[in-house]
Design a protein around this motif. Structure first.
Motif, short mmCIF file in Angstrom:
data_model
loop_
_atom_site.label_atom_id
_atom_site.label_comp_id
_atom_site.label_asym_id
_atom_site.label_seq_id
_atom_site.Cartn_x
_atom_site.Cartn_y
_atom_site.Cartn_z
N ASP A 155 7.87 -9.26 -1.00
CA ASP A 155 7.45 -10.49 -0.35
C ASP A 155 5.93 -10.53 -0.23
O ASP A 155 5.28 -9.50 0.00
N ALA A 156 5.35 -11.70 -0.36
CA ALA A 156 3.89 -11.84 -0.33
C ALA A 156 3.27 -11.27 0.94
O ALA A 156 2.16 -10.73 0.90
N VAL A 157 3.97 -11.36 2.07
CA VAL A 157 3.44 -10.83 3.33
C VAL A 157 3.18 -9.33 3.22
O VAL A 157 2.27 -8.80 3.86
N ASN A 158 3.93 -8.65 2.39
CA ASN A 158 3.86 -7.18 2.30
C ASN A 158 2.60 -6.70 1.57
O ASN A 158 2.38 -5.51 1.43
N VAL A 159 1.76 -7.62 1.14
CA VAL A 159 0.49 -7.22 0.54
C VAL A 159 -0.44 -6.61 1.59
O VAL A 159 -1.38 -5.88 1.26
N ILE A 160 -0.17 -6.91 2.86
CA ILE A 160 -0.96 -6.37 3.97
C ILE A 160 -0.24 -5.16 4.56
O ILE A 160 0.96 -5.22 4.84
N ASP A 161 -0.95 -4.08 4.78
CA ASP A 161 -0.37 -2.88 5.40
C ASP A 161 -0.25 -3.09 6.90
O ASP A 161 -1.24 -3.42 7.58
N ALA A 162 0.93 -2.87 7.42
CA ALA A 162 1.16 -3.02 8.86
C ALA A 162 0.90 -1.71 9.59
O ALA A 162 1.18 -0.63 9.08
#
Length: 427
Positions: A155-162
């Motif tokens: 998913d595109a959101v997962n490009v950012i590390d949480a």
């Protein structure tokens, strides 16, 4: 088509729907490249980043995380999807929907980066996600809460590390993209986890693959029923959890947020894992005041909920059963053709006296006749069929007794249509 600098928000939506050949195109390579060009991968979006994935409960968990963060004095950003009435709902900054100018500036930044050689094609959702991330980065808030749109790993959101990753529930949904193997779906959702960073598991019934991914990454797991739990009922409840340093925490006399308590407990644990010192008074104030349109949202006799799969429908039936009614319980049901209508009907049926089946238009729409046939095959009472949610609501509103109640559910589209209809009736 107007130049990028002169496009309105509506014009941007129309443009983005045309520039990529498919609506959903899972994968991170294209998104990551544009994100890199925009500088989104070189610096942090926020001091703390919490990403939330799951089949059900994402929206309520995000809303409670946001409310809890704000109650503790943190500046916040929350990115969610889809929206009910206005696209602006997808990005909230310090509790308010983003304005058109903020979103347009984000889309312009995405387009400038996308058009650099070589040109990168992005879906509507991918472009919107990057635009939201750009807007968040401009503010650099204390807390950013990001909801995964579909799946997790790609998913595109997962490009950012949480900093903290949350997985709420896992059930069958979006089978065309995620398949029907729960263990496989669990691995996809667990794709948001990061090495050595907290993994908050907000369901007691997650596939074993989720914990397996976490253990493989060395991500410390805090699971509902283990590292954190809750006791009580909707009137007042107690939470027990674990601090970021591993110490025990507890909060007493918490109010009913009007949302699932599993998700409320999960939000508290995620915030604690993000090293926020939980203040009892702040937590009570946040939970008492949290709101989320379209999730057990009561408007007089009408309850609106976007639940559209059997897992969500089971929760709705339980909530209705816990709130006895002197009158009849009606359900106005409208669903998309790619959803498990039979499973939703079976889950809701024990709490329902009569049904209004409504059709949804569009390529994925399901007709009222199809729903009525499925209901009647189970021996359910279909009081009326209507071509649209608005028509069904109008018919039903003229026949409700004072003590009756209505559950509107089955799709975001169904709830959005009835919300708009109600606003027009009271205008």
């Amino acid at each position: 088509m107007p130049s990028p600098s002169s496009r309105t928000l509506d014009a941007w939506h129309g443009y983005l729907e045309q520039v990529h050949p498919v609506g959903i195109d899972l994968g991170l390579d294209r998104v990551a490249e544009v994100a890199r060009r925009m500088g989104l991968l070189q610096k942090r979006l926020a001091s703390r980043i919490i990403t939330v994935a799951g089949t059900n409960g994402k929206g309520s968990t995000v809303a409670m995380l946001e409310a809890l963060g704000r109650a503790h004095g943190l500046s916040t950003a929350a990115y969610t999807s889809p929206h009910l009435l206005r696209y602006n709902e997808r990005l909230r900054l310090d509790g308010d929907d983003a304005d058109d100018a903020t979103l347009v500036a984000g889309f312009e930044a995405v387009e400038t980066a996308r058009q650099q050689a070589p040109v990168v094609s992005l879906t509507y959702f991918e472009a919107g996600t990057l635009a939201a991330f750009w807007a968040i980065a401009q503010r650099s808030p204390d807390l950013a809460v990001l909801e995964v749109g579909l799946g997790g790993r790609l998913d595109a959101v997962n490009v950012i590390d949480a900093d903290v990753a949350v997985i709420t529930t896992i059930a069958l949904d979006h089978a065309d993209f995620l398949g029907s193997d729960l263990e496989g779906i669990g691995r996809e959702k667990a794709g948001i986890l990061r090495s050595s960073r907290p993994a908050i598991l907000g369901s007691r019934a997650l596939p074993e693959s989720v914990r397996g991914v976490a253990e493989g990454l060395g991500a410390p797991v805090s699971a509902l029923g283990e590292a954190f739990t809750w006791q009580g009922d909707s009137e007042t409840w107690r939470w027990q959890g674990t601090s970021a340093s591993g110490g025990g925490l507890s909060l007493d006399d918490l109010p009913d947020p009007g949302l699932p308590l599993d998700n409320a407990a999960t939000a508290l644990q995620a915030l604690a894992a993000a090293d926020v010192a939980l203040d009892p008074a702040c937590c009570r104030r946040a939970l008492r005041g949290v709101t989320l349109p379209g999730r057990m949202q009561w408007l007089g006799q009408w309850c609106l909920d976007v639940g559209h799969n059997p897992h969500a429908a089971t929760y709705l039936a339980q909530r209705l059963a816990a709130l006895p009614s002197a009158g009849r319980t009606w359900v106005l049901l409208g669903m998309l053709a790619d959803k498990d209508a039979d499973g939703v009907i079976a889950a809701l049926a024990p709490a329902v006296d009569a049904w209004v089946a409504v059709g949804l238009a569009g390529e994925r729409g399901r007709s009222a006749e199809d729903l009525a046939h499925r209901l009647q095959a189970r021996g359910e009472q279909v009081a009326w069929q209507a071509d649209s949610p608005e028509a069904g609501a109008a018919w039903l509103s003229e026949r409700l007794a004072a003590e009756d109640r209505v559950l509107v559910c089955g799709s975001f589209f169904t709830v959005a249509a009835v919300l708009t209809w109600r606003q027009q009736q009271t205008a």
